[in-house]
Design a protein around this motif. Sequence first.
Motif, PDB file in Angstrom:
ATOM      1  N   SER A  98      -0.274 -10.186   1.869  1.00  0.00           N
ATOM      2  CA  SER A  98      -0.733 -10.198   0.468  1.00  0.00           C
ATOM      3  C   SER A  98      -2.107  -9.562   0.292  1.00  0.00           C
ATOM      4  N   VAL A  99      -2.951  -9.569   1.348  1.00  0.00           N
ATOM      5  CA  VAL A  99      -4.300  -9.006   1.197  1.00  0.00           C
ATOM      6  C   VAL A  99      -4.413  -7.579   1.714  1.00  0.00           C
ATOM      7  N   CYS A 100      -3.377  -7.076   2.385  1.00  0.00           N
ATOM      8  CA  CYS A 100      -3.472  -5.720   2.954  1.00  0.00           C
ATOM      9  C   CYS A 100      -3.510  -4.677   1.842  1.00  0.00           C
ATOM     10  N   PRO A 101      -4.591  -3.894   1.749  1.00  0.00           N
ATOM     11  CA  PRO A 101      -4.694  -2.907   0.669  1.00  0.00           C
ATOM     12  C   PRO A 101      -3.767  -1.712   0.848  1.00  0.00           C
ATOM     13  N   MET A 102      -3.187  -1.587   2.054  1.00  0.00           N
ATOM     14  CA  MET A 102      -2.285  -0.471   2.319  1.00  0.00           C
ATOM     15  C   MET A 102      -0.819  -0.884   2.255  1.00  0.00           C
ATOM     16  N   GLY A 103      -0.555  -2.160   1.922  1.00  0.00           N
ATOM     17  CA  GLY A 103       0.820  -2.617   1.796  1.00  0.00           C
ATOM     18  C   GLY A 103       1.557  -2.742   3.113  1.00  0.00           C
ATOM     19  N   LEU A 104       0.824  -2.993   4.198  1.00  0.00           N
ATOM     20  CA  LEU A 104       1.440  -3.123   5.521  1.00  0.00           C
ATOM     21  C   LEU A 104       1.772  -4.586   5.830  1.00  0.00           C
ATOM     22  N   GLU A 105       2.414  -4.797   6.967  1.00  0.00           N
ATOM     23  CA  GLU A 105       2.693  -6.146   7.453  1.00  0.00           C
ATOM     24  C   GLU A 105       1.913  -6.359   8.753  1.00  0.00           C
ATOM     25  N   PRO A 106       0.661  -6.791   8.650  1.00  0.00           N
ATOM     26  CA  PRO A 106      -0.199  -6.889   9.835  1.00  0.00           C
ATOM     27  C   PRO A 106       0.371  -7.784  10.938  1.00  0.00           C
ATOM     28  N   HIS A 107       1.033  -8.893  10.567  1.00  0.00           N
ATOM     29  CA  HIS A 107       1.592  -9.789  11.583  1.00  0.00           C
ATOM     30  C   HIS A 107       2.637  -9.058  12.424  1.00  0.00           C
TER      31      HIS A 107
ATOM     32  N   LYS B  47     -12.759  -2.183 -13.607  1.00  0.00           N
ATOM     33  CA  LYS B  47     -11.716  -1.505 -12.837  1.00  0.00           C
ATOM     34  C   LYS B  47     -11.692  -2.003 -11.398  1.00  0.00           C
ATOM     35  N   THR B  48     -10.512  -1.936 -10.774  1.00  0.00           N
ATOM     36  CA  THR B  48     -10.373  -2.202  -9.348  1.00  0.00           C
ATOM     37  C   THR B  48      -9.031  -1.654  -8.884  1.00  0.00           C
ATOM     38  N   PHE B  49      -8.769  -1.724  -7.597  1.00  0.00           N
ATOM     39  CA  PHE B  49      -7.478  -1.287  -7.063  1.00  0.00           C
ATOM     40  C   PHE B  49      -6.505  -2.464  -7.135  1.00  0.00           C
ATOM     41  N   PRO B  50      -5.221  -2.204  -7.311  1.00  0.00           N
ATOM     42  CA  PRO B  50      -4.285  -3.295  -7.596  1.00  0.00           C
ATOM     43  C   PRO B  50      -3.703  -4.014  -6.384  1.00  0.00           C
ATOM     44  N   LYS B  51      -3.693  -3.370  -5.236  1.00  0.00           N
ATOM     45  CA  LYS B  51      -2.948  -3.910  -4.097  1.00  0.00           C
ATOM     46  C   LYS B  51      -3.874  -4.575  -3.070  1.00  0.00           C
ATOM     47  N   GLY B  52      -3.684  -5.877  -2.825  1.00  0.00           N
ATOM     48  CA  GLY B  52      -4.426  -6.564  -1.772  1.00  0.00           C
ATOM     49  C   GLY B  52      -5.903  -6.724  -2.078  1.00  0.00           C
ATOM     50  N   GLY B  53      -6.676  -6.880  -1.014  1.00  0.00           N
ATOM     51  CA  GLY B  53      -8.120  -7.034  -1.147  1.00  0.00           C
ATOM     52  C   GLY B  53      -8.566  -8.487  -1.094  1.00  0.00           C
ATOM     53  N   ILE B  54      -9.831  -8.694  -0.741  1.00  0.00           N
ATOM     54  CA  ILE B  54     -10.414 -10.033  -0.624  1.00  0.00           C
ATOM     55  C   ILE B  54     -11.824 -10.015  -1.193  1.00  0.00           C
TER      56      ILE B  54
ATOM     57  N   TYR C  58     -13.334  -6.313  -1.868  1.00  0.00           N
ATOM     58  CA  TYR C  58     -13.299  -5.591  -0.598  1.00  0.00           C
ATOM     59  C   TYR C  58     -11.838  -5.259  -0.260  1.00  0.00           C
ATOM     60  N   PRO C  59     -11.505  -4.060   0.272  1.00  0.00           N
ATOM     61  CA  PRO C  59     -12.351  -2.942   0.675  1.00  0.00           C
ATOM     62  C   PRO C  59     -12.344  -1.796  -0.352  1.00  0.00           C
ATOM     63  N   GLN C  60     -13.007  -1.977  -1.452  1.00  0.00           N
ATOM     64  CA  GLN C  60     -12.993  -0.986  -2.528  1.00  0.00           C
ATOM     65  C   GLN C  60     -13.675   0.327  -2.147  1.00  0.00           C
ATOM     66  N   GLY C  61     -14.490   0.294  -1.077  1.00  0.00           N
ATOM     67  CA  GLY C  61     -15.143   1.522  -0.620  1.00  0.00           C
ATOM     68  C   GLY C  61     -14.214   2.468   0.108  1.00  0.00           C
TER      69      GLY C  61
ATOM     70  N   CYS D  18      -9.694  -2.517   7.824  1.00  0.00           N
ATOM     71  CA  CYS D  18     -10.661  -3.231   6.980  1.00  0.00           C
ATOM     72  C   CYS D  18     -10.889  -4.667   7.439  1.00  0.00           C
ATOM     73  N   GLY D  19      -9.932  -5.231   8.185  1.00  0.00           N
ATOM     74  CA  GLY D  19     -10.091  -6.588   8.706  1.00  0.00           C
ATOM     75  C   GLY D  19      -9.739  -7.698   7.732  1.00  0.00           C
ATOM     76  N   SER D  20      -9.205  -7.361   6.566  1.00  0.00           N
ATOM     77  CA  SER D  20      -8.852  -8.388   5.580  1.00  0.00           C
ATOM     78  C   SER D  20      -7.815  -9.355   6.145  1.00  0.00           C
TER      79      SER D  20
END
Length: 442
Positions: A376-385, A3-10, A235-238, A410-412
């Motif tokens: 693509s890596v933001c787990p919250m679906g944001l636009e960091p740029h 199992k894992t979360f579907p959105k973003g992550g590294i 990461y960041p699964q915690g 999370c710094g991803s």
Amino acid sequence: MLKTFPKGGIHPPENKLTSSKNIKRMPVPKVVYVPISQHIGIPSEIVVNVKDKVEIGQVIAKSGGFVSSNIHSPVAGTVTKLDKIIDTSGYKKQCIVIRTDVKNESNFEEIEYPLKKEIELQPKEILQRINDFGIVGLGGATFPSHVKLNVKEGVKLDCLVINGVECEPYLTADHRLMLEKGEEILVGIKILMHALHIDKAIIGIENNKKDAIEIFKNLTSTEKGIQVAALQVKYPQGGEKQLVRALLKREVPKNGLPLDVGVIVHNVGTIFAIYQAIQHNKPLIERVVTVTGKKVENASNFWVKIGTPISDLITEVGGLPEGTRKIVNGGPMMGKAIKNTDVPVTKGTSGILVISEDEASRGEPKNCIRCGECVSVCPMGLEPHLLMNLTEKGFYEKASNEDIMTCIECGSCSYVCPSHRPLLDYIRFGKNIVKKLETAKN
């Protein structure tokens, strides 16, 4: 399939250098520096004076409100100062300075408490003791545990999630605690299930901790309602929202809490602290801290009294290696560099990471190339740029409208940016400004 979360992550290099190192006990410091703000919320109120004698576990600062927490003396000794010192946040905060009583040093030897399985307290008594004994979230957020457990009437709660993920690189405090105190953690889980009147709990552990997964599968094999879930290493699964999604496929609302989907999440370190408070009347006066780094001579995990200067931990692992550039409170992704080693360990100190010159160097920031990697890596679906640009230009209201406050820091985004842009630095700054503006409005 794991199992894992579907959105973003590294998946940054894990560097779990201390995963095989048993937890050692740090020597008791000659002086402890105990900040009165070691939790999210209102700082505690000091209830001791200079020259007062204090005992181990005595309340020295009382909760300043509902979202606050009691603070207890980690040592027996004498209060020598009520002073402001720089803490792990980098700002000067009010602090209680206690000189350890050398005559009582034998009292500081760790008591080997026998495993106590029988739960004698009633639910209300459990919640009150968690409040009284200063238990806060030990996964990093330091949210007062009694607040999280204050479930209002009518709220449907059906699952307790135990966070044994520890996805931050380098840190192994939770991993070692699971290996060495598994039975106590299991009792702690049962204590919370009893207090919350629920019959289901899931322990989430990433698959790079196969030994911990095996221990808890054995411990829970005959337990009704408690299960262990092996998770893909990501990461960041915690993060609470990511963990709830991974384990239960429930989506926590954007500005909501796991409680909104019937779940309460607690870190394994918090669960162990609750076990000690309920079964052995022990307040939160120490915690496990990982002291590590690629060039650290004797990197390890330690039981550390709250208020111990970080310099003591550095000495214990062989001193600072030549070429050290940064000392980070926490891990490399979400941790923050500290100004000096006089900073004390607090309830939220999960690790001390020593980073060398070559590891700490950042690439020269360049213009954004609109590659979309940060999105693509933001787990919250944001636009960091976009959030960085808005903050940089001072468009804080627009940043707020673009959900800057939902960033979990999370710094991803910074990790993957090919232009080496300090995305997280600007987003953190923007969040602080937006928070102040919203407070002023209200």
